[in-house]
Design a protein around this motif. Sequence first.
Motif, PDB file in Angstrom:
ATOM      1  N   SER A 215       0.850  -1.192   0.000  1.00 45.99           N
ATOM      2  CA  SER A 215       0.000   0.000   0.000  1.00 45.99           C
ATOM      3  C   SER A 215       0.884   1.239   0.000  1.00 45.99           C
ATOM      4  O   SER A 215       1.942   1.261   0.634  1.00 45.99           O
ATOM      5  CB  SER A 215      -0.900   0.025   1.239  1.00 45.99           C
ATOM      6  OG  SER A 215      -1.874  -0.996   1.196  1.00 45.99           O
ATOM      7  N   THR A 216       0.445   2.263  -0.716  1.00 44.01           N
ATOM      8  CA  THR A 216       1.173   3.530  -0.776  1.00 44.01           C
ATOM      9  C   THR A 216       0.202   4.669  -0.511  1.00 44.01           C
ATOM     10  O   THR A 216      -0.884   4.714  -1.106  1.00 44.01           O
ATOM     11  CB  THR A 216       1.837   3.731  -2.149  1.00 44.01           C
ATOM     12  OG1 THR A 216       2.654   2.601  -2.442  1.00 44.01           O
ATOM     13  CG2 THR A 216       2.682   4.986  -2.167  1.00 44.01           C
ATOM     14  N   HIS A 217       0.587   5.564   0.393  1.00 43.43           N
ATOM     15  CA  HIS A 217      -0.247   6.706   0.752  1.00 43.43           C
ATOM     16  C   HIS A 217       0.593   7.975   0.595  1.00 43.43           C
ATOM     17  O   HIS A 217       1.724   8.031   1.079  1.00 43.43           O
ATOM     18  CB  HIS A 217      -0.732   6.599   2.198  1.00 43.43           C
ATOM     19  CG  HIS A 217      -1.438   5.316   2.510  1.00 43.43           C
ATOM     20  ND1 HIS A 217      -2.813   5.184   2.516  1.00 43.43           N
ATOM     21  CD2 HIS A 217      -0.950   4.086   2.822  1.00 43.43           C
ATOM     22  CE1 HIS A 217      -3.139   3.952   2.833  1.00 43.43           C
ATOM     23  NE2 HIS A 217      -2.025   3.257   3.019  1.00 43.43           N
ATOM     24  N   TYR A 218       0.018   8.989  -0.062  1.00 45.41           N
ATOM     25  CA  TYR A 218       0.713  10.255  -0.289  1.00 45.41           C
ATOM     26  C   TYR A 218       0.038  11.357   0.523  1.00 45.41           C
ATOM     27  O   TYR A 218      -1.197  11.456   0.560  1.00 45.41           O
ATOM     28  CB  TYR A 218       0.673  10.636  -1.768  1.00 45.41           C
ATOM     29  CG  TYR A 218       1.369   9.657  -2.679  1.00 45.41           C
ATOM     30  CD1 TYR A 218       2.744   9.736  -2.898  1.00 45.41           C
ATOM     31  CD2 TYR A 218       0.652   8.660  -3.337  1.00 45.41           C
ATOM     32  CE1 TYR A 218       3.392   8.846  -3.736  1.00 45.41           C
ATOM     33  CE2 TYR A 218       1.295   7.765  -4.183  1.00 45.41           C
ATOM     34  CZ  TYR A 218       2.657   7.856  -4.375  1.00 45.41           C
ATOM     35  OH  TYR A 218       3.286   6.972  -5.207  1.00 45.41           O
ATOM     36  N   TYR A 219       0.875  12.202   1.152  1.00 45.80           N
ATOM     37  CA  TYR A 219       0.371  13.299   1.978  1.00 45.80           C
ATOM     38  C   TYR A 219       1.104  14.587   1.625  1.00 45.80           C
ATOM     39  O   TYR A 219       2.242  14.564   1.148  1.00 45.80           O
ATOM     40  CB  TYR A 219       0.596  12.999   3.468  1.00 45.80           C
ATOM     41  CG  TYR A 219      -0.056  11.739   3.947  1.00 45.80           C
ATOM     42  CD1 TYR A 219      -1.358  11.743   4.431  1.00 45.80           C
ATOM     43  CD2 TYR A 219       0.638  10.529   3.914  1.00 45.80           C
ATOM     44  CE1 TYR A 219      -1.967  10.570   4.871  1.00 45.80           C
ATOM     45  CE2 TYR A 219       0.041   9.360   4.351  1.00 45.80           C
ATOM     46  CZ  TYR A 219      -1.258   9.382   4.823  1.00 45.80           C
ATOM     47  OH  TYR A 219      -1.846   8.227   5.243  1.00 45.80           O
ATOM     48  N   THR A 270       4.838   3.951   2.615  1.00 45.81           N
ATOM     49  CA  THR A 270       4.667   2.652   1.964  1.00 45.81           C
ATOM     50  C   THR A 270       4.642   1.553   3.013  1.00 45.81           C
ATOM     51  O   THR A 270       5.386   1.580   3.990  1.00 45.81           O
ATOM     52  CB  THR A 270       5.806   2.355   0.965  1.00 45.81           C
ATOM     53  OG1 THR A 270       7.048   2.268   1.677  1.00 45.81           O
ATOM     54  CG2 THR A 270       5.907   3.431  -0.095  1.00 45.81           C
ATOM     55  N   ASP A 289      -4.553   2.529   6.699  1.00 43.07           N
ATOM     56  CA  ASP A 289      -5.633   3.276   6.070  1.00 43.07           C
ATOM     57  C   ASP A 289      -6.281   4.267   7.025  1.00 43.07           C
ATOM     58  O   ASP A 289      -7.163   5.030   6.624  1.00 43.07           O
ATOM     59  CB  ASP A 289      -6.728   2.315   5.567  1.00 43.07           C
ATOM     60  CG  ASP A 289      -6.238   1.409   4.458  1.00 43.07           C
ATOM     61  OD1 ASP A 289      -5.278   1.795   3.762  1.00 43.07           O
ATOM     62  OD2 ASP A 289      -6.810   0.309   4.291  1.00 43.07           O
ATOM     63  N   PRO A 295      -5.181  11.623   2.971  1.00 43.48           N
ATOM     64  CA  PRO A 295      -4.100  11.544   1.989  1.00 43.48           C
ATOM     65  C   PRO A 295      -4.473  12.247   0.692  1.00 43.48           C
ATOM     66  O   PRO A 295      -5.649  12.437   0.373  1.00 43.48           O
ATOM     67  CB  PRO A 295      -3.941  10.037   1.775  1.00 43.48           C
ATOM     68  CG  PRO A 295      -5.296   9.470   2.056  1.00 43.48           C
ATOM     69  CD  PRO A 295      -5.886  10.338   3.134  1.00 43.48           C
ATOM     70  N   THR A 298      -4.066   7.327  -2.615  1.00 45.81           N
ATOM     71  CA  THR A 298      -3.789   6.060  -1.946  1.00 45.81           C
ATOM     72  C   THR A 298      -3.878   4.917  -2.951  1.00 45.81           C
ATOM     73  O   THR A 298      -4.752   4.911  -3.824  1.00 45.81           O
ATOM     74  CB  THR A 298      -4.789   5.811  -0.802  1.00 45.81           C
ATOM     75  OG1 THR A 298      -4.573   6.756   0.232  1.00 45.81           O
ATOM     76  CG2 THR A 298      -4.625   4.412  -0.222  1.00 45.81           C
ATOM     77  N   GLU A 299      -2.962   3.957  -2.818  1.00 44.94           N
ATOM     78  CA  GLU A 299      -3.063   2.677  -3.527  1.00 44.94           C
ATOM     79  C   GLU A 299      -3.053   1.596  -2.456  1.00 44.94           C
ATOM     80  O   GLU A 299      -2.111   1.496  -1.665  1.00 44.94           O
ATOM     81  CB  GLU A 299      -1.873   2.491  -4.476  1.00 44.94           C
ATOM     82  CG  GLU A 299      -1.787   3.535  -5.569  1.00 44.94           C
ATOM     83  CD  GLU A 299      -0.499   3.417  -6.376  1.00 44.94           C
ATOM     84  OE1 GLU A 299       0.413   2.670  -5.933  1.00 44.94           O
ATOM     85  OE2 GLU A 299      -0.407   4.074  -7.413  1.00 44.94           O
ATOM     86  N   ARG A 300      -4.094   0.768  -2.396  1.00 44.44           N
ATOM     87  CA  ARG A 300      -4.256  -0.165  -1.290  1.00 44.44           C
ATOM     88  C   ARG A 300      -3.996  -1.611  -1.717  1.00 44.44           C
ATOM     89  O   ARG A 300      -4.565  -2.093  -2.695  1.00 44.44           O
ATOM     90  CB  ARG A 300      -5.659  -0.072  -0.709  1.00 44.44           C
ATOM     91  CG  ARG A 300      -5.944   1.208   0.060  1.00 44.44           C
ATOM     92  CD  ARG A 300      -7.321   1.168   0.714  1.00 44.44           C
ATOM     93  NE  ARG A 300      -7.553   2.341   1.565  1.00 44.44           N
ATOM     94  CZ  ARG A 300      -8.021   3.491   1.123  1.00 44.44           C
ATOM     95  NH1 ARG A 300      -8.298   3.633  -0.162  1.00 44.44           N
ATOM     96  NH2 ARG A 300      -8.206   4.501   1.947  1.00 44.44           N
TER      97      ARG A 300
END
Length: 467
Positions: A215-219, A270, A289, A295, A298-300
């Motif tokens: 999973s990738t999360h951007y902030y 990540t 999550d 965010p 997000t890619e989960r």
Amino acid sequence: MTLDNLRRSCRGSVIAAGDPQFREAAHANLWNRLIPDRAPDVVVRAADEDDVVAAVTFARANGLKVVVRGGGHNWCQPTLRSGGLLIDLQDLTGFVSIDAAQRRAVIRPIVSNRDIQRALNPLGLAFPTGHCPQVKASGYFLGGGMAWNPTVWGLGAENLEAIELVTAQGALIRASQTENPDFFWAARGAGPGFFGVVTRYHLKLHALPRAIHGSTHYYRLAEAPAVGRWLGAIAREVSPSVELSQFLVQAPPALRAAAADDDGWLCMVTGTAFEDTPEAAGRALEPLDRAPVAPLATERAVPLTFEQLFDMSGALWPDGLRSRVEATYSNHSPGDLIEAVLPLLPSAPSTTSVFLLTIFCGPDVPAAQKDMACSMSSAVYGGPWTMWHEAADDRTNTDWHRAMVGALRPFTVGCYLGESNTIENPDSVARAFTPEKWQRLCALRSRHDPERVFFDYYDGFDAAPAG
């Protein structure tokens, strides 16, 4: 033994200072293109173990100190010393054997992280290799081996069952917990200060996780300290199967507009779960999550292979750049570390640079001490990887990098030899070990290399550092 004798004894090439191909040989396989003004007197590009024995014997007979190049990233170029003999292992390549039934393998020192997984994964097997695809086994293991899936598999060096090496006396021996244990203990973590030349590694393999998901999360950049504090607070409750990292990086193309006010910088989190079912991987990643801030994207729980993991890691640390790094251990909140460096980010001279924190997950962090030289353990690991293209930019990037390191220093408890500038900061060497292990390592060097055939951590750096 004369140089002509050495040439006749070796199947590989022997190149002396003044030979037309010497500069190329001295700089062969240097990943970091920030190359200092240092050079050996002789380079032996070994073709086999016998060449290594001949090179060490020659060095002893002629009063030359020995250094070994094993294919790591060479962030501060410890394989370039002023004078002495460089043994280049680049031709000692490949697997010797794979025993899939017993989950055992034997490799020579020059096998890349990517190639180890490529050989093992089709057999349903895996090994805790390093993250960067092009790094070779030798430099990786000697530093300890910061691995994929670290809290489950441990460091790369923890998964060695034996090594074969040439000693300072020119003897080819095997070392393990029960055979020549001093060498086995020291080789797993001594890095460029090891007093031997490892020619084979005996690996303990693992079953390939059947569900590797990421999973990738951007902030937004301003949210990075709050996100870091949240990650630090939940890390002990996150499954040990999750490898968790927080980055300050340039935004991917789809988010560049959103990050424009911060000169393209943003926070990326990540999580990679190494599990056996998609359901288990999804559950392991689910806590990520629930961030306290929204965010940007997000890619989960995306299914991944090691090949894809290496592609992503390789893109963050590309070849052919000029580089500096000082990666350290800390038990402070990741948010505190990010807050300390955040004011410096707008002045970053290079958009290729990366700030990374690995946040170890599970209830048993920091890990207990293992019976090997590699010593450091903490809740968080990382620092600035400063990378740029042109020599004209050396000074501005070096100054920025030093400012980043200085901002982090009050929060750190130790260093990782494989990713520290032990040449400019020689105190980093002892900070890579507990006091007890440092004392033991020094005593073992005196016992097994009393004539100081091998360069230690401090010898041969009289020339000014690059940049």
